[in-house]
Design a protein around this motif. Sequence first.
Motif: not given
Lengths: 170, 270
Positions: A53-54, A57, A61, A74-76, A79, B7, B10
């Motif tokens: 997950v990291a 993210l 980013y 895009h990170a969300l 993720g 989560l 972000p």
Amino acid sequence: MKTLAFLGLGWLLAILTTTIAALVPVRVPVPEVLLLVTVFLGLRARSSTPAVVALALGFGYLQDLLAGAPRGLHALALGATVVLARSAASRLDVSARWQVGVVALVAALLHGSLVVLLSASMYQGAAARALAVVPGVAVMTALASPLVFLALGRLERRLYPDPSRLRMGG
Amino acid sequence: MFVAVLLAVPLLFLRANIKAPSELNFIDRLVLRLSAPVQAAAIGIGRAAARLGARYLFLVHAQEDNERLSADNARLRVELERARGEAGRAAELGRLLRLQSELPSATLTARVIGVESSSLFRVVRLRIDLGELEVRPGMAVVAAAGVVGRIYRVFGPYSDVLLAVDPKSSIDVVVTRTGSRGVLKGVPGDDRYRARIEYLLRKDEVKEGDEVVASGLGGGFPRGFPIGTVARVNRRDFGLYQEVEVRPAVDFGRLDAVLVLTGGAPREPR
């Protein structure tokens, strides 16, 4: 170190994607390569869930920064994608090429829709037109997915050797 | 639980950044400064490879027809095409130089070193080789054919240009024939470079083919500077305004160099 290697790969892939966009004189749908890396990590990587997950993210980013999108968009989306892929990993058989393609297609459709939805307030009422781009990108992503999964599988075997395949010395 | 916390990060960033995505912190600047030279090098290699590939393919095809004469012919054609390309670039630079001397503001010439784009987040931007020492956000960017956009963000020796066809761009414009005023905005979610004019009154008799120019209001672009032509008009039976689609004068996909209007009195070209 291995996480950094994947993050570096993601950075190069993000730049490669923008390079392709710059070299092609007309705007064509470009495969979401970072999404494919994220889906691969979710489905097949032997790392822990928080680690993947990291990484997702981190990819998000980089994509936000290079695309000029608000940080977090895009990170969300990536993720959420990796969490979904991780939870589906034990239930899905993604070994054949066509299976990889189908999973990539569905992931790209969901991811694209989520990105458009999250950024709808910036489209000033034209989000529906932005959604029209999603199927084309999803098809290109699905077409590229077997090759990307093959390359990532090889990279992962180098970075994370399977202990059961290691022969004992002596 | 830990994943949910990850989560949430972000999500918080998105809420904070969605209003002003152009603001950059230290880490953002560092990543962009590291990325820009790699991006410029990748594009340079890609263009060189494309030229070599085209030449190789052309020669292979020629050998199938006739070994020596066709190869000679192909080589000459390649040379001719290359010369035409060089002449085209020289002509473009010549047009930029002429434009530079005609503009009422001081200008700086910049080389386009890359584009930023995301298939899904439909922003369309250019990256140029002018940075913090030369330009600042909001400055107008033009090409010989017309308006390109505005400086969007600056990091180190590079900056990004928000194109006139980006949904976040807004430029005050005038339809030359009718004198009607409106605001030009990019159209998102399409695979073409397009823009539309907002707040154009329905009673204004705008037609396809009408020229659209900068009004000179709102700062930046010189009054009367070309922006594009009207491609489509949708005059509905209700509402105050009409929908007008604009085809930009500039071919954004083929820009090699641009001018940045830095304001102030004109000075010697860089």
